[in-house]
Design a protein around this motif. Sequence first.
Motif, PDB file in Angstrom:
ATOM      1  N   ASP A 161       5.351  57.922  40.591  1.00 29.80           N
ATOM      2  CA  ASP A 161       6.675  57.748  39.998  1.00 29.80           C
ATOM      3  C   ASP A 161       6.802  58.460  38.658  1.00 29.80           C
ATOM      4  O   ASP A 161       7.908  58.798  38.225  1.00 29.80           O
ATOM      5  CB  ASP A 161       7.021  56.268  39.851  1.00 29.80           C
ATOM      6  CG  ASP A 161       6.161  55.553  38.824  1.00 29.80           C
ATOM      7  OD1 ASP A 161       5.016  55.982  38.593  1.00 29.80           O
ATOM      8  OD2 ASP A 161       6.626  54.548  38.251  1.00 29.80           O
ATOM      9  N   ARG A 162       5.689  58.698  37.997  1.00 31.46           N
ATOM     10  CA  ARG A 162       5.629  59.457  36.752  1.00 31.46           C
ATOM     11  C   ARG A 162       4.291  60.183  36.718  1.00 31.46           C
ATOM     12  O   ARG A 162       3.360  59.814  37.436  1.00 31.46           O
ATOM     13  CB  ARG A 162       5.737  58.529  35.536  1.00 31.46           C
ATOM     14  CG  ARG A 162       7.078  57.846  35.370  1.00 31.46           C
ATOM     15  CD  ARG A 162       7.147  57.063  34.068  1.00 31.46           C
ATOM     16  NE  ARG A 162       6.167  55.976  34.036  1.00 31.46           N
ATOM     17  CZ  ARG A 162       5.850  55.296  32.937  1.00 31.46           C
ATOM     18  NH1 ARG A 162       6.400  55.613  31.783  1.00 31.46           N
ATOM     19  NH2 ARG A 162       4.969  54.318  32.984  1.00 31.46           N
ATOM     20  N   PRO A 163       4.153  61.194  35.853  1.00 31.90           N
ATOM     21  CA  PRO A 163       2.832  61.818  35.710  1.00 31.90           C
ATOM     22  C   PRO A 163       1.775  60.791  35.305  1.00 31.90           C
ATOM     23  O   PRO A 163       2.083  59.796  34.626  1.00 31.90           O
ATOM     24  CB  PRO A 163       3.064  62.844  34.589  1.00 31.90           C
ATOM     25  CG  PRO A 163       4.519  63.172  34.685  1.00 31.90           C
ATOM     26  CD  PRO A 163       5.183  61.881  35.066  1.00 31.90           C
ATOM     27  N   VAL A 164       0.552  61.029  35.672  1.00 25.76           N
ATOM     28  CA  VAL A 164      -0.504  60.047  35.444  1.00 25.76           C
ATOM     29  C   VAL A 164      -0.756  59.821  33.958  1.00 25.76           C
ATOM     30  O   VAL A 164      -1.136  58.720  33.544  1.00 25.76           O
ATOM     31  CB  VAL A 164      -1.801  60.462  36.169  1.00 25.76           C
ATOM     32  CG1 VAL A 164      -2.500  61.603  35.452  1.00 25.76           C
ATOM     33  CG2 VAL A 164      -2.739  59.278  36.361  1.00 25.76           C
ATOM     34  N   TYR A 165      -0.511  60.830  33.117  1.00 23.58           N
ATOM     35  CA  TYR A 165      -0.733  60.644  31.673  1.00 23.58           C
ATOM     36  C   TYR A 165       0.298  59.706  31.054  1.00 23.58           C
ATOM     37  O   TYR A 165       0.139  59.259  29.929  1.00 23.58           O
ATOM     38  CB  TYR A 165      -0.767  61.988  30.939  1.00 23.58           C
ATOM     39  CG  TYR A 165       0.503  62.790  30.979  1.00 23.58           C
ATOM     40  CD1 TYR A 165       1.523  62.586  30.057  1.00 23.58           C
ATOM     41  CD2 TYR A 165       0.677  63.771  31.945  1.00 23.58           C
ATOM     42  CE1 TYR A 165       2.688  63.320  30.096  1.00 23.58           C
ATOM     43  CE2 TYR A 165       1.845  64.516  31.997  1.00 23.58           C
ATOM     44  CZ  TYR A 165       2.835  64.290  31.069  1.00 23.58           C
ATOM     45  OH  TYR A 165       3.989  65.032  31.123  1.00 23.58           O
ATOM     46  N   LEU A 166       1.360  59.387  31.809  1.00 16.43           N
ATOM     47  CA  LEU A 166       2.335  58.397  31.371  1.00 16.43           C
ATOM     48  C   LEU A 166       2.164  57.075  32.115  1.00 16.43           C
ATOM     49  O   LEU A 166       3.041  56.215  32.066  1.00 16.43           O
ATOM     50  CB  LEU A 166       3.760  58.931  31.585  1.00 16.43           C
ATOM     51  CG  LEU A 166       4.169  60.126  30.736  1.00 16.43           C
ATOM     52  CD1 LEU A 166       5.553  60.609  31.133  1.00 16.43           C
ATOM     53  CD2 LEU A 166       4.128  59.770  29.254  1.00 16.43           C
ATOM     54  N   GLY A 167       1.037  56.941  32.811  1.00 15.85           N
ATOM     55  CA  GLY A 167       0.778  55.713  33.541  1.00 15.85           C
ATOM     56  C   GLY A 167       1.452  55.644  34.883  1.00 15.85           C
ATOM     57  O   GLY A 167       1.746  54.551  35.391  1.00 15.85           O
ATOM     58  N   GLY A 168       1.704  56.790  35.493  1.00 15.18           N
ATOM     59  CA  GLY A 168       2.424  56.834  36.755  1.00 15.18           C
ATOM     60  C   GLY A 168       1.747  56.053  37.869  1.00 15.18           C
ATOM     61  O   GLY A 168       0.527  56.098  38.027  1.00 15.18           O
ATOM     62  N   LYS A 169       2.556  55.351  38.647  1.00 15.00           N
ATOM     63  CA  LYS A 169       2.069  54.559  39.777  1.00 15.00           C
ATOM     64  C   LYS A 169       2.224  55.361  41.075  1.00 15.00           C
ATOM     65  O   LYS A 169       3.173  56.122  41.244  1.00 15.00           O
ATOM     66  CB  LYS A 169       2.858  53.261  39.909  1.00 15.00           C
ATOM     67  CG  LYS A 169       2.881  52.421  38.638  1.00 15.00           C
ATOM     68  CD  LYS A 169       1.503  51.898  38.270  1.00 15.00           C
ATOM     69  CE  LYS A 169       1.575  50.974  37.056  1.00 15.00           C
ATOM     70  NZ  LYS A 169       0.229  50.511  36.639  1.00 15.00           N
ATOM     71  N   VAL A 170       1.309  55.134  42.007  1.00 17.10           N
ATOM     72  CA  VAL A 170       1.364  55.827  43.293  1.00 17.10           C
ATOM     73  C   VAL A 170       2.482  55.236  44.144  1.00 17.10           C
ATOM     74  O   VAL A 170       2.514  54.032  44.400  1.00 17.10           O
ATOM     75  CB  VAL A 170       0.024  55.728  44.038  1.00 17.10           C
ATOM     76  CG1 VAL A 170       0.126  56.394  45.414  1.00 17.10           C
ATOM     77  CG2 VAL A 170      -1.101  56.366  43.228  1.00 17.10           C
TER      78      VAL A 170
END
Length: 317
Positions: free
Chosen positions: A228-237
Amino acid sequence: MFTISDHFVDEAKRISSLGKGSKINPTKLVIHYTAGSTLSSAISALKKHNNSYNLFIDKDGSVHQARALNRRAGHAGRSNWKADSGLKNESSLNGNSVAISLVNLGYHRHYSGGFWWYGEKGGKYKPPKVPDQDANKLSSIYSPRSVIHWDPYTDAQVETCEKLVEAILSVYPSIDEIVGHDDVSINSKFDPGPDLPVQKWREKYGKEGSLGLEAYVDSPDDELNLRDRPVYLGGKVERVLKQGDRVFIRSVSYVGGLSSAALINTSSNRNRALTGWASVDTTGNNTHDGFVYMGYLTKTPLAPNYQKKLLEGAAMF
């Protein structure tokens, strides 16, 4: 209905203090908000930084024009949209787009004591503030789990903006797409936000453009997470894409230049830098479906030296 003569909206009041800009052939229409409460404060801020929009819409629906519609305006900054190749940090839509900006504060990012606050300084929240029960609590499509209050546009502004869009498109057939600044400069200034019907106008006027660069999943473990967001922003799968699945790359996101997520990461780079993360369409419906790390795709729009950096960092994700 608005009319346009010699690249100026006939009904607009002229603003002469923001320069003229070089000639362009516009292919995009980019919509913004000013992130301020008054037209005068927006003009002052833009003048200070040598930036501009082509058109402004004040809260009463009145139109103000700073630059001709065939003149470059400094509005999009570092930005990209459905690029095919050669994408760099310095890439920008300034050279091929018309900019409309609505006078609007934007989003209230702070919540405390039952209120949504617009600003924060010295550890204290600053007004304007909105009671939680009165907040619209919307989310950007690029941060679907971040529900916050957005300063609403006036009915007059929305009506004027739609009429302006229609007038501009009728005069400039070269414009093939309507976008928000938050589409082309992801994780920068989140304007115009979810309270303006940009997608409705894209559909109404048939200005959704191409699907974007076509690529396929090419992963060592045969899978690629759609987040839902890039992983560096804590994105969830959100779901898992399989080897060979097709995606269309819409826009590559940005981050502060000193972040480890940036493709170009030097102490001298104080501006935003491209990341390895892209907004993608996975179904061919020409809308954002989530983010993927481009190191596991068959191709990207990045310039060759950026592509090399991307592949070197792929093991991190």
